[in-house]
Design a protein around this motif. Sequence first.
Motif, PDB file in Angstrom:
ATOM      1  N   PHE A   1       0.923  -1.259   0.028  1.00  0.00           N
ATOM      2  CA  PHE A   1       0.108  -0.104  -0.028  1.00  0.00           C
ATOM      3  C   PHE A   1       0.999   1.147  -0.090  1.00  0.00           C
ATOM      4  CE2 PHE A   1      -2.559  -3.423   1.448  1.00  0.00           C
ATOM      5  CZ  PHE A   1      -4.014  -3.213   0.929  1.00  0.00           C
ATOM      6  N   GLY A   2       0.696   1.883  -1.050  1.00  0.00           N
ATOM      7  CA  GLY A   2       1.429   3.288  -1.087  1.00  0.00           C
ATOM      8  C   GLY A   2       0.825   4.623  -0.047  1.00  0.00           C
ATOM      9  N   GLY A   3       1.558   5.714  -0.066  1.00  0.00           N
ATOM     10  CA  GLY A   3       1.508   6.843   0.851  1.00  0.00           C
ATOM     11  C   GLY A   3      -0.058   7.287   0.846  1.00  0.00           C
ATOM     12  N   THR A   4      -0.753   7.483  -0.263  1.00  0.00           N
ATOM     13  CA  THR A   4      -2.255   7.942  -0.324  1.00  0.00           C
ATOM     14  C   THR A   4      -3.043   6.933   0.507  1.00  0.00           C
ATOM     15  OG1 THR A   4      -2.315   7.230  -2.534  1.00  0.00           O
ATOM     16  CG2 THR A   4      -1.979   9.523  -2.105  1.00  0.00           C
ATOM     17  N   SER A   5      -2.708   5.556   0.443  1.00  0.00           N
ATOM     18  CA  SER A   5      -3.535   4.713   0.684  1.00  0.00           C
ATOM     19  C   SER A   5      -3.461   4.385   2.399  1.00  0.00           C
ATOM     20  CB  SER A   5      -3.207   3.299   0.132  1.00  0.00           C
ATOM     21  OG  SER A   5      -3.026   3.307  -1.211  1.00  0.00           O
ATOM     22  N   VAL A   6      -2.396   5.041   2.906  1.00  0.00           N
ATOM     23  CA  VAL A   6      -2.190   4.898   4.534  1.00  0.00           C
ATOM     24  C   VAL A   6      -1.931   6.171   4.942  1.00  0.00           C
ATOM     25  CG1 VAL A   6      -1.193   2.651   4.228  1.00  0.00           C
ATOM     26  CG2 VAL A   6       0.401   4.678   4.045  1.00  0.00           C
ATOM     27  N   ALA A   7      -2.627   7.429   4.334  1.00  0.00           N
ATOM     28  CA  ALA A   7      -2.529   8.547   4.775  1.00  0.00           C
ATOM     29  C   ALA A   7      -2.817   8.936   5.919  1.00  0.00           C
ATOM     30  CB  ALA A   7      -3.091   9.658   3.528  1.00  0.00           C
ATOM     31  N   ASP A   8      -3.956   8.417   6.199  1.00  0.00           N
ATOM     32  CA  ASP A   8      -4.544   8.762   7.906  1.00  0.00           C
ATOM     33  C   ASP A   8      -5.061   7.591   8.402  1.00  0.00           C
ATOM     34  OD1 ASP A   8      -7.303   8.275   6.805  1.00  0.00           O
ATOM     35  OD2 ASP A   8      -7.135  10.386   6.275  1.00  0.00           O
ATOM     36  N   ILE A   9      -5.499   7.508   9.569  1.00  0.00           N
ATOM     37  CA  ILE A   9      -6.283   6.205  10.391  1.00  0.00           C
ATOM     38  C   ILE A   9      -7.264   5.759   9.544  1.00  0.00           C
ATOM     39  CG2 ILE A   9      -6.930   5.532  12.596  1.00  0.00           C
ATOM     40  CD1 ILE A   9      -4.012   6.217  12.513  1.00  0.00           C
ATOM     41  N   GLU A  10      -8.215   6.486   9.378  1.00  0.00           N
ATOM     42  CA  GLU A  10      -9.248   5.821   8.499  1.00  0.00           C
ATOM     43  C   GLU A  10      -8.883   5.111   7.082  1.00  0.00           C
ATOM     44  OE1 GLU A  10     -13.084   7.759   6.231  1.00  0.00           O
ATOM     45  OE2 GLU A  10     -12.006   9.016   7.589  1.00  0.00           O
TER      46      GLU A  10
ATOM     47  N   ASN B   1      -9.150   0.941   6.243  1.00  0.00           N
ATOM     48  CA  ASN B   1      -9.579   0.355   4.814  1.00  0.00           C
ATOM     49  C   ASN B   1      -8.647  -0.505   4.249  1.00  0.00           C
ATOM     50  OD1 ASN B   1     -11.714   0.913   2.685  1.00  0.00           O
ATOM     51  ND2 ASN B   1      -9.850   1.715   1.416  1.00  0.00           N
ATOM     52  N   VAL B   2      -7.274  -0.220   4.630  1.00  0.00           N
ATOM     53  CA  VAL B   2      -6.409  -1.147   3.992  1.00  0.00           C
ATOM     54  C   VAL B   2      -6.339  -2.563   4.823  1.00  0.00           C
ATOM     55  CG1 VAL B   2      -3.712  -1.501   4.426  1.00  0.00           C
ATOM     56  CG2 VAL B   2      -4.712   0.565   3.503  1.00  0.00           C
ATOM     57  N   ALA B   3      -6.704  -2.233   6.309  1.00  0.00           N
ATOM     58  CA  ALA B   3      -6.766  -3.499   7.081  1.00  0.00           C
ATOM     59  C   ALA B   3      -8.152  -4.362   6.571  1.00  0.00           C
ATOM     60  CB  ALA B   3      -7.178  -3.068   8.425  1.00  0.00           C
TER      61      ALA B   3
END
Length: 412
Positions: free
Chosen positions: A8-17, A21-23
């Motif tokens: 997952f790239g930077g925009t995909s982990v940009a905040d906790i929300e 979603n990644v989880a």
Amino acid sequence: MPRLVMKFGGTSVADIERIRNVALHVKRELDAGYHIAVVVSAMAGKTNELVAWCKQANPRFDPAEYDAVVSSGEQVTSGLLALTLQSMGIPARSWQGWQIPIKTTDAHAAARIDDIDAAAILRGFEENGSVAVVAGFQGIHEDSGRITTLGRGGSDTSAVAMAAALEAERCDIYTDVDGVYTTDPRIVPKARRLDRISYEEMLEMASLGAKVLQVRSVELAMIRKVPTYVRSSFDDPADPKLGTLICGEEEIMEHQTVTGIAYSKDESQITLRNVADRPGIAAAIFVPLAEANINVDMIIQVVSDASTTTDITFTVPESEYERTLAILEKNKDAIDFSEVQGETEVVKVSVIGVGMRSHAGVAARAFKALSEKHINIRAITTSEIKFSVLIDAPYAELAVRTLHSLYNLDQV
Ligand code: ASP
Ligand code: MG
């Protein structure tokens, strides 16, 4: 159980929300029966901020300390994703490069992976199906014990290397676009998403300016034959799409002659006038540039006639333009030229497709189409599966659009 690597790239982990979603994407694949290693980037913008801090602290920074600083972004996201997965009742552990370890060369800020010891992660899989959340971009140089990083965009390479080491069924690269396109959709709205693209074509696309994947990651996927998907992290985790598969040529049934069009603005052209026409001159020009690590791309030499001099034109990245001029000046006597001319307002447009191997006249059609739009070609290079033209920058978008429809790549 089959294994899967998800990146997952930077925009995909940009905040906790978004991390949540990644989880959910991870949970879906767990439920489908995979053992999983997730590779994460730093939060969007984080690495840039860390790089800027290094420059502020010391403009002539020590690359080893630069790596200590810039690798920290991934430490944060790997821990946060592990925490999020745990909150959902999923066993998960974060792993820094040195903990695995991901062993690299000592070329700080541009290290290459030598070896990954996957034993600890595999043990976690066997013991309790623990998800391994791996900090991308980083590794360790064993002899010095120092943290290293793999160059900007390096998490892609971490992911593919991890997939190879774990003998994963595939490597899924989740990003902010839903796949690889025939060209940049911001320039050509009719650009089409490709279902499949061969490693070789993707390597050319990435090297020639398409920014989806780090070039090194494609190289590695090709060498280690890792089936790699580029897909969107913004899909509904319950109903995702597969994106674009990067795979062996033999797995693609129907080949278009041309697969994609790439362009690069980081180009500059240099011409040396009245260069002495005798053995050793090309070496006198290009050896010092190679020693300075300057990547020379297109080279054109005017055919010698009865006279004793010739002209040589070549391109280097625009970011290396000034340095190149300085090196040429320094070697002026050895090279023996009368004048140097340069142009930085140029772009390179490249047409890529494995189908070119078996079709004649592919480039000729492009030259004709470009001339009909009054676009002048400054330089041309060709290889087995691509050709590139260097043109004036203001014509870049027109050229890309023209070639895109010429080869029937427009979406209908
Ligand atoms: N965070 C690093 C960068 O911005 C590595 C990556 O995202 O791939 O370059
Ligand atoms: Mg990236």
